[in-house]
Motif scaffolding. Structure first.
Motif, PDB file in Angstrom:
ATOM      1  N   SER A  39     -11.183   8.471   1.625  1.00 38.39           N
ATOM      2  CA  SER A  39     -10.564   8.483   2.955  1.00 38.39           C
ATOM      3  C   SER A  39      -9.062   8.766   2.865  1.00 38.39           C
ATOM      4  CB  SER A  39     -10.811   7.157   3.683  1.00 38.39           C
ATOM      5  OG  SER A  39     -10.036   6.110   3.123  1.00 38.39           O
ATOM      6  N   LEU A  40      -8.452   8.484   1.715  1.00 35.46           N
ATOM      7  CA  LEU A  40      -7.028   8.741   1.502  1.00 35.46           C
ATOM      8  C   LEU A  40      -6.774  10.161   0.998  1.00 35.46           C
ATOM      9  CD1 LEU A  40      -4.140   7.586   1.396  1.00 35.46           C
ATOM     10  CD2 LEU A  40      -4.703   6.639  -0.860  1.00 35.46           C
ATOM     11  N   LEU A  41      -7.789  10.800   0.458  1.00 33.08           N
ATOM     12  CA  LEU A  41      -7.628  12.109  -0.177  1.00 33.08           C
ATOM     13  C   LEU A  41      -7.026  13.179   0.737  1.00 33.08           C
ATOM     14  CD1 LEU A  41      -7.966  13.661  -2.791  1.00 33.08           C
ATOM     15  CD2 LEU A  41     -10.297  14.201  -2.090  1.00 33.08           C
ATOM     16  N   PRO A  42      -7.423  13.318   2.002  1.00 29.42           N
ATOM     17  CA  PRO A  42      -6.796  14.360   2.835  1.00 29.42           C
ATOM     18  C   PRO A  42      -5.283  14.206   2.946  1.00 29.42           C
ATOM     19  CG  PRO A  42      -8.766  13.525   3.913  1.00 29.42           C
ATOM     20  CD  PRO A  42      -8.514  12.634   2.719  1.00 29.42           C
ATOM     21  N   ILE A  43      -4.804  12.985   3.008  1.00 30.89           N
ATOM     22  CA  ILE A  43      -3.364  12.744   3.098  1.00 30.89           C
ATOM     23  C   ILE A  43      -2.684  13.125   1.787  1.00 30.89           C
ATOM     24  CG2 ILE A  43      -1.609  10.934   3.358  1.00 30.89           C
ATOM     25  CD1 ILE A  43      -3.798   9.458   5.092  1.00 30.89           C
ATOM     26  N   MET A  44      -3.278  12.718   0.664  1.00 27.71           N
ATOM     27  CA  MET A  44      -2.693  13.017  -0.645  1.00 27.71           C
ATOM     28  C   MET A  44      -2.728  14.529  -0.913  1.00 27.71           C
ATOM     29  SD  MET A  44      -2.192   9.714  -1.901  1.00 27.71           S
ATOM     30  CE  MET A  44      -0.695  10.264  -1.759  1.00 27.71           C
ATOM     31  N   HIS A  45      -3.829  15.169  -0.516  1.00 22.27           N
ATOM     32  CA  HIS A  45      -3.940  16.614  -0.707  1.00 22.27           C
ATOM     33  C   HIS A  45      -2.899  17.337   0.156  1.00 22.27           C
ATOM     34  CE1 HIS A  45      -5.735  20.448  -1.656  1.00 22.27           C
ATOM     35  NE2 HIS A  45      -5.777  20.720  -0.368  1.00 22.27           N
ATOM     36  N   ALA A  46      -2.717  16.877   1.375  1.00 25.28           N
ATOM     37  CA  ALA A  46      -1.731  17.502   2.262  1.00 25.28           C
ATOM     38  C   ALA A  46      -0.319  17.359   1.694  1.00 25.28           C
ATOM     39  CB  ALA A  46      -1.808  16.891   3.661  1.00 25.28           C
ATOM     40  N   ALA A  47       0.011  16.193   1.144  1.00 23.62           N
ATOM     41  CA  ALA A  47       1.349  15.991   0.563  1.00 23.62           C
ATOM     42  C   ALA A  47       1.549  16.902  -0.647  1.00 23.62           C
ATOM     43  CB  ALA A  47       1.530  14.525   0.168  1.00 23.62           C
ATOM     44  N   LYS A  48       0.532  17.013  -1.501  1.00 19.54           N
ATOM     45  CA  LYS A  48       0.620  17.886  -2.677  1.00 19.54           C
ATOM     46  C   LYS A  48       0.788  19.339  -2.253  1.00 19.54           C
ATOM     47  CE  LYS A  48      -2.263  19.478  -6.524  1.00 19.54           C
ATOM     48  NZ  LYS A  48      -2.671  20.747  -5.931  1.00 19.54           N
ATOM     49  N   THR A  49      -0.006  19.776  -1.293  1.00 16.73           N
ATOM     50  CA  THR A  49       0.066  21.154  -0.807  1.00 16.73           C
ATOM     51  C   THR A  49       1.424  21.427  -0.167  1.00 16.73           C
ATOM     52  OG1 THR A  49      -2.313  21.215  -0.475  1.00 16.73           O
ATOM     53  CG2 THR A  49      -1.021  22.849   0.727  1.00 16.73           C
ATOM     54  N   TRP A  50       1.918  20.473   0.621  1.00 15.40           N
ATOM     55  CA  TRP A  50       3.224  20.638   1.258  1.00 15.40           C
ATOM     56  C   TRP A  50       4.302  20.802   0.200  1.00 15.40           C
ATOM     57  CZ3 TRP A  50       7.994  18.494   1.237  1.00 15.40           C
ATOM     58  CH2 TRP A  50       8.859  18.871   2.274  1.00 15.40           C
ATOM     59  N   VAL A  75       0.846  -1.199   0.000  1.00 17.34           N
ATOM     60  CA  VAL A  75       0.000   0.000   0.000  1.00 17.34           C
ATOM     61  C   VAL A  75       0.881   1.248   0.000  1.00 17.34           C
ATOM     62  CG1 VAL A  75      -1.750   1.307   1.261  1.00 17.34           C
ATOM     63  CG2 VAL A  75      -1.876  -1.197   1.179  1.00 17.34           C
ATOM     64  N   LEU A  76       1.897   1.260   0.840  1.00  9.73           N
ATOM     65  CA  LEU A  76       2.804   2.411   0.882  1.00  9.73           C
ATOM     66  C   LEU A  76       3.511   2.608  -0.451  1.00  9.73           C
ATOM     67  CD1 LEU A  76       4.310   1.946   4.445  1.00  9.73           C
ATOM     68  CD2 LEU A  76       2.678   3.690   3.698  1.00  9.73           C
ATOM     69  N   ASP A  77       3.900   1.508  -1.073  1.00  5.77           N
ATOM     70  CA  ASP A  77       4.538   1.596  -2.385  1.00  5.77           C
ATOM     71  C   ASP A  77       3.580   2.210  -3.396  1.00  5.77           C
ATOM     72  OD1 ASP A  77       6.673   1.084  -4.268  1.00  5.77           O
ATOM     73  OD2 ASP A  77       5.417  -0.538  -5.046  1.00  5.77           O
ATOM     74  N   ARG A  78       2.338   1.791  -3.372  1.00  4.18           N
ATOM     75  CA  ARG A  78       1.347   2.297  -4.321  1.00  4.18           C
ATOM     76  C   ARG A  78       1.095   3.784  -4.113  1.00  4.18           C
ATOM     77  NH1 ARG A  78       0.190  -0.461  -7.940  1.00  4.18           N
ATOM     78  NH2 ARG A  78      -1.208  -2.000  -7.104  1.00  4.18           N
ATOM     79  N   ILE A  79       0.825   4.198  -2.878  1.00  3.23           N
ATOM     80  CA  ILE A  79       0.419   5.593  -2.659  1.00  3.23           C
ATOM     81  C   ILE A  79       1.591   6.569  -2.699  1.00  3.23           C
ATOM     82  CG2 ILE A  79      -1.661   4.935  -1.406  1.00  3.23           C
ATOM     83  CD1 ILE A  79      -0.254   5.746   1.189  1.00  3.23           C
ATOM     84  N   SER A  80       2.816   6.046  -2.718  1.00  6.18           N
ATOM     85  CA  SER A  80       3.965   6.951  -2.806  1.00  6.18           C
ATOM     86  C   SER A  80       4.311   7.300  -4.255  1.00  6.18           C
ATOM     87  CB  SER A  80       5.184   6.345  -2.108  1.00  6.18           C
ATOM     88  OG  SER A  80       5.617   5.185  -2.789  1.00  6.18           O
ATOM     89  N   ASP A  81       3.623   6.709  -5.205  1.00  4.76           N
ATOM     90  CA  ASP A  81       3.860   6.988  -6.618  1.00  4.76           C
ATOM     91  C   ASP A  81       3.306   8.366  -6.981  1.00  4.76           C
ATOM     92  OD1 ASP A  81       4.392   5.681  -9.445  1.00  4.76           O
ATOM     93  OD2 ASP A  81       2.472   6.738  -9.562  1.00  4.76           O
ATOM     94  N   LYS A  82       4.080   9.157  -7.717  1.00  2.00           N
ATOM     95  CA  LYS A  82       3.654  10.521  -8.046  1.00  2.00           C
ATOM     96  C   LYS A  82       2.382  10.537  -8.875  1.00  2.00           C
ATOM     97  CE  LYS A  82       6.423  11.202 -12.210  1.00  2.00           C
ATOM     98  NZ  LYS A  82       7.498  11.951 -12.823  1.00  2.00           N
ATOM     99  N   TRP A  83       2.217   9.574  -9.804  1.00  2.00           N
ATOM    100  CA  TRP A  83       1.008   9.575 -10.632  1.00  2.00           C
ATOM    101  C   TRP A  83      -0.211   9.235  -9.800  1.00  2.00           C
ATOM    102  CZ3 TRP A  83       2.362  12.474 -14.216  1.00  2.00           C
ATOM    103  CH2 TRP A  83       3.564  12.323 -14.910  1.00  2.00           C
ATOM    104  N   VAL A  84      -0.074   8.334  -8.836  1.00  2.00           N
ATOM    105  CA  VAL A  84      -1.185   7.992  -7.945  1.00  2.00           C
ATOM    106  C   VAL A  84      -1.619   9.231  -7.176  1.00  2.00           C
ATOM    107  CG1 VAL A  84      -1.808   6.696  -5.863  1.00  2.00           C
ATOM    108  CG2 VAL A  84      -0.648   5.545  -7.757  1.00  2.00           C
ATOM    109  N   SER A  85      -0.669   9.942  -6.620  1.00  2.00           N
ATOM    110  CA  SER A  85      -0.979  11.157  -5.867  1.00  2.00           C
ATOM    111  C   SER A  85      -1.726  12.168  -6.733  1.00  2.00           C
ATOM    112  CB  SER A  85       0.321  11.767  -5.333  1.00  2.00           C
ATOM    113  OG  SER A  85       0.071  13.004  -4.733  1.00  2.00           O
ATOM    114  N   LEU A  86      -1.232  12.383  -7.941  1.00  2.00           N
ATOM    115  CA  LEU A  86      -1.853  13.374  -8.824  1.00  2.00           C
ATOM    116  C   LEU A  86      -3.235  12.931  -9.297  1.00  2.00           C
ATOM    117  CD1 LEU A  86       1.326  14.466 -10.791  1.00  2.00           C
ATOM    118  CD2 LEU A  86       0.086  15.778  -9.043  1.00  2.00           C
ATOM    119  N   VAL A  87      -3.403  11.651  -9.600  1.00  3.55           N
ATOM    120  CA  VAL A  87      -4.717  11.148 -10.029  1.00  3.55           C
ATOM    121  C   VAL A  87      -5.718  11.274  -8.894  1.00  3.55           C
ATOM    122  CG1 VAL A  87      -6.003   9.055 -10.649  1.00  3.55           C
ATOM    123  CG2 VAL A  87      -3.897   9.624 -11.867  1.00  3.55           C
ATOM    124  N   LEU A  88      -5.338  10.852  -7.696  1.00  6.16           N
ATOM    125  CA  LEU A  88      -6.271  10.944  -6.565  1.00  6.16           C
ATOM    126  C   LEU A  88      -6.645  12.398  -6.277  1.00  6.16           C
ATOM    127  CD1 LEU A  88      -4.836   8.228  -4.152  1.00  6.16           C
ATOM    128  CD2 LEU A  88      -6.858   8.082  -5.611  1.00  6.16           C
TER     129      LEU A  88
END
Length: 135
Positions: free
Chosen positions: A102-113, A29-42
């Motif tokens: 449920s994962l979106l707040p984390i992905m949004h926070a990483a993008k914003t950071w 799961v960590l490997d999947r969500i750490s991918d830049k394309w996954v972050s941007l798509v989500l």
């Protein structure tokens, strides 16, 4: 000896996961969500459902192959849903599932950071590159 309910057993199994261990499935799961394309798509789907072409336009630089692969993986993981609408041509929409939301707040926070601190990162890289550590 007390017996445990099925819910107690499931909770104990969840608590047994430790991503620091090589065998832990949470690493996938960590490997999947750490991918830049996954972050941007989500993050892109966080604004609502989009068609493939809308995602492709929104995420500059993603190849057709990577976007397709990313969407398939996210659908397989239960984070994104794919809806086909019969029409000519067929319409396909992608949206976040409740799990994806449920994962979106984390992905949004990483993008914003990343957007907020990019200048500091570039400055640190420049300083490091001018004075690299010696062996």
């Amino acid at each position: 000896m007390a017996t445990r309910t099925a819910e107690e057993r499931r909770r104990a199994e969840r608590e047994a996961y430790d991503a620091y261990l090589a065998s832990c499935p949470a690493r996938q799961v960590l490997d999947r969500i750490s991918d830049k394309w996954v972050s941007l798509v989500l993050n892109a789907l966080g604004d609502g459902p989009l068609r493939y072409s809308g995602l492709s336009r929104r995420i500059a630089g993603v190849s057709q192959k990577m976007l397709t692969q990313t969407l398939r993986n996210l659908e397989r993981d239960g984070l994104v849903s794919r809806t086909l609408t019969p029409s000519v041509p067929v319409r396909v929409d992608y949206a976040l599932t409740p799990l994806g939301e449920s994962l979106l707040p984390i992905m949004h926070a990483a993008k914003t950071w990343a957007e907020t601190h990019i200048q500091e990162i570039h400055a640190a890289q420049s300083t490091y590159d001018q004075n690299p550590p010696r062996p």
